[in-house]
Design a protein around this motif. Structure first.
Motif, PDB file in Angstrom:
ATOM      1  N   ASN A 161       0.867  -1.179   0.000  1.00 48.22           N
ATOM      2  CA  ASN A 161       0.000   0.000   0.000  1.00 48.22           C
ATOM      3  C   ASN A 161       0.908   1.235   0.000  1.00 48.22           C
ATOM      4  O   ASN A 161       2.071   1.149  -0.392  1.00 48.22           O
ATOM      5  CB  ASN A 161      -0.962  -0.019   1.197  1.00 48.22           C
ATOM      6  CG  ASN A 161      -0.230  -0.126   2.538  1.00 48.22           C
ATOM      7  OD1 ASN A 161       0.960   0.180   2.633  1.00 48.22           O
ATOM      8  ND2 ASN A 161      -0.931  -0.561   3.560  1.00 48.22           N
ATOM      9  N   GLU A 162       0.397   2.362   0.456  1.00 45.33           N
ATOM     10  CA  GLU A 162       1.179   3.596   0.381  1.00 45.33           C
ATOM     11  C   GLU A 162       2.389   3.603   1.317  1.00 45.33           C
ATOM     12  O   GLU A 162       3.363   4.330   1.080  1.00 45.33           O
ATOM     13  CB  GLU A 162       0.294   4.802   0.721  1.00 45.33           C
ATOM     14  CG  GLU A 162      -0.894   4.988  -0.194  1.00 45.33           C
ATOM     15  CD  GLU A 162      -2.111   4.200   0.257  1.00 45.33           C
ATOM     16  OE1 GLU A 162      -3.216   4.484  -0.234  1.00 45.33           O
ATOM     17  OE2 GLU A 162      -1.962   3.300   1.120  1.00 45.33           O
ATOM     18  N   VAL A 163       2.348   2.812   2.408  1.00 45.41           N
ATOM     19  CA  VAL A 163       3.394   2.893   3.426  1.00 45.41           C
ATOM     20  C   VAL A 163       4.215   1.618   3.571  1.00 45.41           C
ATOM     21  O   VAL A 163       5.306   1.641   4.150  1.00 45.41           O
ATOM     22  CB  VAL A 163       2.780   3.249   4.795  1.00 45.41           C
ATOM     23  CG1 VAL A 163       2.116   4.619   4.745  1.00 45.41           C
ATOM     24  CG2 VAL A 163       1.778   2.185   5.260  1.00 45.41           C
ATOM     25  N   LEU A 164       3.718   0.510   3.063  1.00 42.17           N
ATOM     26  CA  LEU A 164       4.340  -0.774   3.337  1.00 42.17           C
ATOM     27  C   LEU A 164       4.462  -1.606   2.069  1.00 42.17           C
ATOM     28  O   LEU A 164       3.530  -1.697   1.280  1.00 42.17           O
ATOM     29  CB  LEU A 164       3.504  -1.533   4.376  1.00 42.17           C
ATOM     30  CG  LEU A 164       4.039  -2.858   4.913  1.00 42.17           C
ATOM     31  CD1 LEU A 164       5.349  -2.645   5.651  1.00 42.17           C
ATOM     32  CD2 LEU A 164       3.008  -3.504   5.838  1.00 42.17           C
ATOM     33  N   LEU A 165       5.640  -2.205   1.877  1.00 39.45           N
ATOM     34  CA  LEU A 165       5.885  -3.127   0.770  1.00 39.45           C
ATOM     35  C   LEU A 165       6.233  -4.489   1.349  1.00 39.45           C
ATOM     36  O   LEU A 165       7.184  -4.625   2.124  1.00 39.45           O
ATOM     37  CB  LEU A 165       7.033  -2.629  -0.111  1.00 39.45           C
ATOM     38  CG  LEU A 165       7.583  -3.635  -1.139  1.00 39.45           C
ATOM     39  CD1 LEU A 165       6.505  -4.004  -2.161  1.00 39.45           C
ATOM     40  CD2 LEU A 165       8.822  -3.099  -1.830  1.00 39.45           C
ATOM     41  N   LEU A 166       5.446  -5.515   0.957  1.00 38.48           N
ATOM     42  CA  LEU A 166       5.675  -6.875   1.429  1.00 38.48           C
ATOM     43  C   LEU A 166       5.900  -7.796   0.246  1.00 38.48           C
ATOM     44  O   LEU A 166       5.285  -7.621  -0.809  1.00 38.48           O
ATOM     45  CB  LEU A 166       4.478  -7.382   2.240  1.00 38.48           C
ATOM     46  CG  LEU A 166       4.082  -6.582   3.485  1.00 38.48           C
ATOM     47  CD1 LEU A 166       2.786  -7.110   4.059  1.00 38.48           C
ATOM     48  CD2 LEU A 166       5.188  -6.635   4.526  1.00 38.48           C
ATOM     49  N   GLU A 167       6.778  -8.756   0.435  1.00 39.10           N
ATOM     50  CA  GLU A 167       6.967  -9.829  -0.522  1.00 39.10           C
ATOM     51  C   GLU A 167       6.772 -11.150   0.209  1.00 39.10           C
ATOM     52  O   GLU A 167       7.408 -11.397   1.241  1.00 39.10           O
ATOM     53  CB  GLU A 167       8.357  -9.762  -1.166  1.00 39.10           C
ATOM     54  CG  GLU A 167       8.536  -8.570  -2.091  1.00 39.10           C
ATOM     55  CD  GLU A 167       9.891  -8.559  -2.769  1.00 39.10           C
ATOM     56  OE1 GLU A 167      10.725  -9.431  -2.426  1.00 39.10           O
ATOM     57  OE2 GLU A 167      10.122  -7.689  -3.630  1.00 39.10           O
ATOM     58  N   VAL A 168       5.874 -11.980  -0.332  1.00 37.41           N
ATOM     59  CA  VAL A 168       5.538 -13.261   0.282  1.00 37.41           C
ATOM     60  C   VAL A 168       6.025 -14.369  -0.646  1.00 37.41           C
ATOM     61  O   VAL A 168       5.690 -14.382  -1.836  1.00 37.41           O
ATOM     62  CB  VAL A 168       4.033 -13.379   0.544  1.00 37.41           C
ATOM     63  CG1 VAL A 168       3.698 -14.696   1.234  1.00 37.41           C
ATOM     64  CG2 VAL A 168       3.535 -12.208   1.395  1.00 37.41           C
ATOM     65  N   SER A 169       6.806 -15.286  -0.107  1.00 35.75           N
ATOM     66  CA  SER A 169       7.412 -16.342  -0.911  1.00 35.75           C
ATOM     67  C   SER A 169       6.447 -17.504  -1.116  1.00 35.75           C
ATOM     68  O   SER A 169       5.697 -17.883  -0.200  1.00 35.75           O
ATOM     69  CB  SER A 169       8.681 -16.844  -0.225  1.00 35.75           C
ATOM     70  OG  SER A 169       9.222 -17.953  -0.925  1.00 35.75           O
ATOM     71  N   ASN A 170       6.479 -18.077  -2.337  1.00 35.42           N
ATOM     72  CA  ASN A 170       5.699 -19.285  -2.588  1.00 35.42           C
ATOM     73  C   ASN A 170       6.189 -20.441  -1.720  1.00 35.42           C
ATOM     74  O   ASN A 170       5.392 -21.259  -1.255  1.00 35.42           O
ATOM     75  CB  ASN A 170       5.794 -19.689  -4.061  1.00 35.42           C
ATOM     76  CG  ASN A 170       5.143 -18.674  -4.980  1.00 35.42           C
ATOM     77  OD1 ASN A 170       4.446 -17.771  -4.515  1.00 35.42           O
ATOM     78  ND2 ASN A 170       5.363 -18.812  -6.277  1.00 35.42           N
ATOM     79  N   LYS A 171       7.481 -20.494  -1.499  1.00 33.63           N
ATOM     80  CA  LYS A 171       8.013 -21.538  -0.636  1.00 33.63           C
ATOM     81  C   LYS A 171       7.898 -21.082   0.818  1.00 33.63           C
ATOM     82  O   LYS A 171       8.533 -20.114   1.231  1.00 33.63           O
ATOM     83  CB  LYS A 171       9.469 -21.850  -0.959  1.00 33.63           C
ATOM     84  CG  LYS A 171      10.007 -23.025  -0.163  1.00 33.63           C
ATOM     85  CD  LYS A 171      11.425 -23.390  -0.562  1.00 33.63           C
ATOM     86  CE  LYS A 171      11.910 -24.607   0.218  1.00 33.63           C
ATOM     87  NZ  LYS A 171      13.295 -24.981  -0.130  1.00 33.63           N
TER      88      LYS A 171
END
Length: 614
Positions: free
Chosen positions: A97-107
């Protein structure tokens, strides 16, 4: 026949031939890339042979993947047994969103990157709370066949959804068409708090609970790793509203019940795992990774939390929350239902109350329209003006003691051989004059809550982070006017100017107060030592502390000196004080309970002393 012997030329020839053979053997052996290519050909040949035997659909999906993914998928399929492989490849899915960047792994289905989009560290790089494997979130499952599975080894199939203004990421590890384990992340606009739902369907898991294990190594963000490490701690809420924390140094662990959240605080930023329903029991650990000041140190502490999530009918259903964001009161108080603001280290008891409900909002108000350094100066002036009645009381007590000094000197000379009688006469004089030698200490005690609250406020106030004033680049950290080529024990490898100014100011303040006490109470030889020691201690201790706090004490002591000069030269008249004391001595004065008790104890001690001499 003539015997053949090896001469020097023959030996040299053999050595050269042997060297050439070694070189040829070394240069003609296959490289690692060629070996990998050979292995790939062998695997592809075996896969091609398997295709002729009519592979199952899931296995065909594996064969269609790139080589590295296929090998990982084969290992995965062998491990999970009944979990059918769905052709999920290595990769990450972004949720932001405007304040937070997340990356979620398939593994593993876990967050492998959490970045604050609006903040940078001391090197002007984005602030990452999670990156490059510093965090590991794992659930341990037991299948119906008593296989133990770790979600960190499973592959989850991502699906991004939009539910109103909420961005949703569903991660499913499937064991069949309608049998799966799901991690569901829901992120709203402008929020650092994210819903995290864990649930299973149709798995009929074995055992009574699913084990949860979360570990995180706190990434360094400040120029001084030792200073940042001082405020990097594991804090948790348990048993209702109890707030506790693990040790700031060394290794520590604790097991608590009814835990609502665990905060892995990294000074000004926090990674928090919270539960909608309290967790029955959680074991928490903390390990200090910092050993001295070093620019090479990348992590401050390693935190860990282990718990068990109860199952209902063999299925998992648990609502939880992730918070990745600033340790800022204005942000955390938005989540009052979880009481996340309690994770901020305001201090304990009344000190924390003053810090949280007075200084933090008051400074926030001032800094909303004033430069941050000027706001500190204005706040200091207002605090000192409000505390001026206490300063007046302290100075009035000192003035009364000075007026009585001739009479106290006369008692000391007259009864110099009788310490007990001398003390009794001195106490009687104080009682008649209406003076208490302890009255000068009371104002100092009253100021202790203010002192401690501010001591905790400046290093932990998010509003001061990376805010500059004059030569200080960051009011929440120490200022540096000179970098030393070496490190001085307890002082550091730099020179901070604000602590020097504060030490000079406190020295003159101590001369005005301690010097007067030495004049009125001559039996205090240590006071002169304290007068010199206090500024020196401040100089060493505050050299590695928040420059905002040193600025406060510098301005505060200057104002206090000014107030005391005004009281001495304008408000108080020692001749009038002397006349008032003489009038007071003529009046009959009733002893209070404390004075009566002290007199009785001294008289009893005097009687025992006389009886012993007989």
């Amino acid at each position: 026949m003539e015997e053949k012997k090896l001469d020097l030329n023959s030996i040299i020839g053999f050595v050269l031939i042997f060297g050439i053979l070694i070189y040829w053997f070394y240069t003609t052996q296959p490289t690692p890339e060629e070996l990998e290519a050979q292995r790939a050909e062998q695997v592809q040949d075996s896969l091609a042979q398997a295709e002729k035997s009519q592979l199952q659909p899931a296995q065909q999906a594996v064969a269609a993947q790139p080589l590295s993914d296929s090998l990982a998928a084969d290992a995965y399929a062998r491990q999970v047994g009944e979990f059918a492989f769905t052709g999920v490849q290595e990769g990450v899915t972004r949720l932001e969103n405007e304040v937070l960047l997340l990356e979620v792994s398939n593994k593993g289905g876990q967050v492998v990157r959490a970045q604050m989009k609006q903040f940078v560290n001391h090197d002007s790089l984005p602030v990452d709370l999670i990156r490059e494997g510093n965090s590991d979130f794992n659930l341990q499952l037991t299948t119906r066949e008593n296989r133990v599975l770790n979600t960190r080894d499973l592959y989850f199939e991502p699906e991004v959804l939009q539910e109103g203004d909420t961005r949703v990421l569903s991660m499913k590890a499937k064991a069949g068409a309608d049998r799966y384990l799901e991690f569901r992340y829901s992120l709203k606009p402008g929020q650092y708090l994210m819903d995290f739902d864990l649930r299973s369907q149709g798995l009929s898991l074995g055992g009574d609970a699913v084990g949860l294990d979360w570990k995180l190594s706190a990434i360094r963000h400040d120029p001084s790793v030792m200073y940042e490490n001082r405020y990097t701690r594991l804090t948790y809420r348990h048993n209702g509203n109890d707030i506790d924390k693990l040790a700031a140094n060394g290794e520590d662990d604790d097991t608590e019940t009814e835990v609502r959240w665990m905060s892995f605080r990294q000074h000004f930023f926090s990674s928090i795992l919270a539960a909608a329903e309290p967790l029955p029991s959680v074991r928490m650990t903390s390990e200090d990774l910092v050993d001295g000041e070093s620019k090479e140190t990348a992590f401050t502490k390693t935190f860990g939390a282990e718990t068990a999530l109860p199952l209902t009918g063999g299925e998992l259903s648990r609502r939880m929350f992730w918070y990745f964001g600033p340790t800022d009161l204005d942000v955390l108080k938005q989540y009052e239902d979880l009481s996340l603001a309690d994770s901020i280290p305001f201090g304990w008891g009344i000190f924390g109350w003053i810090n949280r409900y007075i200084f933090t909002p008051f400074y926030g108000f001032l800094s909303s329209f004033l430069p941050f350094g000027i706001a500190i100066v204005v706040m200091t002036i207002i605090v000192r003006i409000l505390m001026s009645p206490v300063t007046y009381k302290s100075y009035l007590s000192q003035a009364k003691m000075r007026v009585l000094k001739p009479e106290i000197t006369e008692i000391n000379e007259r009864l110099k051989d009788n310490a007990m009688k001398r003390q009794q006469e001195t106490m009687k004089l104080y009682n008649k004059a209406g003076v208490s030698p302890m009255s000068g200490c009371v104002p100092a005690v009253l100021q202790l809550p203010i002192f401690y609250a501010l001591f905790m406020f400046f290093p932990t106030s998010f509003a001061l982070r990376q805010k500059s004033f004059l030569w200080a680049e960051d009011l929440s950290s120490y200022d540096t006017v000179a970098q030393l080529p070496f490190s001085i024990p307890f002082y550091g490898d730099h020179i901070s100017l604000f602590p020097i100014l504060a030490s000079v100011a406190i020295f003159f303040y101590m001369m005005m107060t301690t010097g007067q006490q030495m004049q009125t109470q001559p039996g205090m030889p240590n006071m002169k030592f304290i007068m010199y020691l206090s500024p020196l201690l401040m100089l060493f201790f505050f050299n590695n502390y928040a420059s905002g706090l040193s600025l406060y004490y510098f301005v505060s002591n200057l104002i206090t000196i000014g107030i005391m000069l005004v009281i001495k030269n304008v408000i108080l008249d020692e001749d009038k004080i002397h006349a008032q004391i003489q009038e007071q001595k003529k009046k009959p004065r009733k002893e209070n309970r404390f004075q009566r008790k002290m007199r009785e104890m001294m008289e009893e001690a005097d009687k025992q002393k006389k009886g012993g001499r007989k």
